[in-house]
Scaffold this motif. Sequence first.
Motif, short mmCIF file in Angstrom:
data_model
loop_
_atom_site.label_atom_id
_atom_site.label_comp_id
_atom_site.label_asym_id
_atom_site.label_seq_id
_atom_site.Cartn_x
_atom_site.Cartn_y
_atom_site.Cartn_z
N VAL A 1 56.60 -20.52 21.80
CA VAL A 1 55.49 -19.65 22.15
C VAL A 1 54.20 -20.45 22.10
O VAL A 1 54.10 -21.48 21.43
N ARG A 2 53.22 -19.93 22.80
CA ARG A 2 51.93 -20.61 22.84
C ARG A 2 51.02 -20.17 21.69
O ARG A 2 49.96 -20.71 21.50
N GLY A 3 51.43 -19.15 20.98
CA GLY A 3 50.60 -18.66 19.88
C GLY A 3 49.89 -17.39 20.26
O GLY A 3 49.77 -17.03 21.43
N SER A 4 49.42 -16.69 19.24
CA SER A 4 48.74 -15.41 19.46
C SER A 4 47.47 -15.40 18.62
O SER A 4 47.05 -16.43 18.09
N ASP A 5 46.89 -14.22 18.48
CA ASP A 5 45.68 -14.11 17.68
C ASP A 5 45.96 -14.15 16.19
O ASP A 5 45.05 -14.27 15.38
N LYS A 6 47.24 -14.02 15.84
CA LYS A 6 47.59 -13.97 14.42
C LYS A 6 47.98 -15.35 13.91
O LYS A 6 48.36 -16.23 14.67
N SER A 7 47.87 -15.49 12.60
CA SER A 7 48.38 -16.69 11.98
C SER A 7 49.61 -16.32 11.15
O SER A 7 49.77 -15.17 10.74
N TYR A 8 50.46 -17.29 10.93
CA TYR A 8 51.70 -17.06 10.21
C TYR A 8 51.85 -18.17 9.18
O TYR A 8 51.20 -19.21 9.27
N ARG B 1 55.01 -24.25 4.37
CA ARG B 1 54.19 -23.25 3.66
C ARG B 1 52.72 -23.34 4.06
O ARG B 1 51.85 -22.87 3.34
N GLN B 2 52.47 -23.94 5.18
CA GLN B 2 51.09 -24.00 5.68
C GLN B 2 50.94 -22.97 6.81
O GLN B 2 51.92 -22.51 7.39
N ASP B 3 49.71 -22.62 7.10
CA ASP B 3 49.47 -21.67 8.16
C ASP B 3 49.82 -22.24 9.53
O ASP B 3 49.54 -23.40 9.81
N VAL B 4 50.43 -21.38 10.34
CA VAL B 4 50.52 -21.66 11.77
C VAL B 4 49.27 -21.02 12.37
O VAL B 4 49.16 -19.80 12.42
N ARG B 5 48.34 -21.82 12.75
CA ARG B 5 47.03 -21.29 13.14
C ARG B 5 47.10 -20.53 14.46
O ARG B 5 47.95 -20.83 15.30
N PRO B 6 46.20 -19.55 14.63
CA PRO B 6 46.20 -18.79 15.89
C PRO B 6 46.05 -19.72 17.09
O PRO B 6 45.36 -20.74 17.02
N HIS B 7 46.70 -19.33 18.16
CA HIS B 7 46.61 -20.05 19.43
C HIS B 7 47.15 -21.47 19.32
O HIS B 7 46.71 -22.37 20.02
N THR B 8 48.08 -21.65 18.39
CA THR B 8 48.74 -22.94 18.27
C THR B 8 50.18 -22.78 18.75
O THR B 8 50.88 -21.86 18.33
N ALA B 9 50.59 -23.66 19.63
CA ALA B 9 51.96 -23.62 20.11
C ALA B 9 52.92 -23.84 18.95
O ALA B 9 52.70 -24.73 18.12
N HIS B 10 53.93 -23.01 18.88
CA HIS B 10 54.91 -23.16 17.81
C HIS B 10 56.22 -22.53 18.28
O HIS B 10 56.35 -22.18 19.46
N VAL B 11 57.18 -22.40 17.39
CA VAL B 11 58.44 -21.79 17.76
C VAL B 11 58.71 -20.59 16.85
O VAL B 11 58.28 -20.56 15.69
N VAL B 12 59.40 -19.62 17.41
CA VAL B 12 59.86 -18.46 16.66
C VAL B 12 61.38 -18.56 16.60
O VAL B 12 62.03 -18.77 17.64
N ALA B 13 61.94 -18.43 15.41
CA ALA B 13 63.38 -18.58 15.26
C ALA B 13 63.95 -17.40 14.50
O ALA B 13 63.33 -16.89 13.56
N TRP B 14 65.12 -16.97 14.92
CA TRP B 14 65.83 -15.93 14.17
C TRP B 14 67.32 -16.17 14.30
O TRP B 14 67.79 -16.74 15.28
N ALA B 15 68.05 -15.71 13.28
CA ALA B 15 69.49 -15.95 13.22
C ALA B 15 70.21 -15.04 14.20
O ALA B 15 69.88 -13.86 14.32
N ASN B 16 71.20 -15.60 14.88
CA ASN B 16 71.98 -14.81 15.83
C ASN B 16 73.03 -13.96 15.13
O ASN B 16 73.47 -12.95 15.67
N ASP B 17 73.42 -14.38 13.96
CA ASP B 17 74.60 -13.78 13.35
C ASP B 17 74.24 -12.86 12.19
O ASP B 17 74.99 -12.72 11.25
N SER B 18 73.08 -12.24 12.27
CA SER B 18 72.71 -11.32 11.20
C SER B 18 73.74 -10.22 11.07
O SER B 18 74.12 -9.58 12.04
#
Length: 99
Positions: free
Chosen positions: A43-50, A56-73
């Motif tokens: 993703v290219r990022g949004s207005d939110k930080s994560y 354990r550092q912030d993913v700053r707003p509007h910063t390209a990053h990745v979103v990951a989730w487990a397939n086998d929940s």
Amino acid sequence: MPSSRRSRRRPWGDEHVPLDLDRATGGRRTESAPDGDWTVQSVRGSDKSYVCPGCRQDVRPHTAHVVAWANDSMFGAASALEDRRHWHSACWAARSRRR
Ligand SMILES: [Zn+2]
């Protein structure tokens, strides 16, 4: 033994799962790891930080990053999406290299 996860579960197709992936770059892929298969979305990022689980550092707003989730929940795809995590691209890559 009731769990908060179970109580959040919704019937299939009952409700659209909102995804803040509207700025997704289209790079969705599946990666296999010792702890299961993961869906990874660039993703290219949004207005939110994560908070990145890797460093354990912030993913700053509007910063390209990745979103990951487990397939086998065991709680289903909807729950897995709710549990998705935002990672710095570099941290996700480092995680993959560590395993
Ligand atoms: Zn990080």
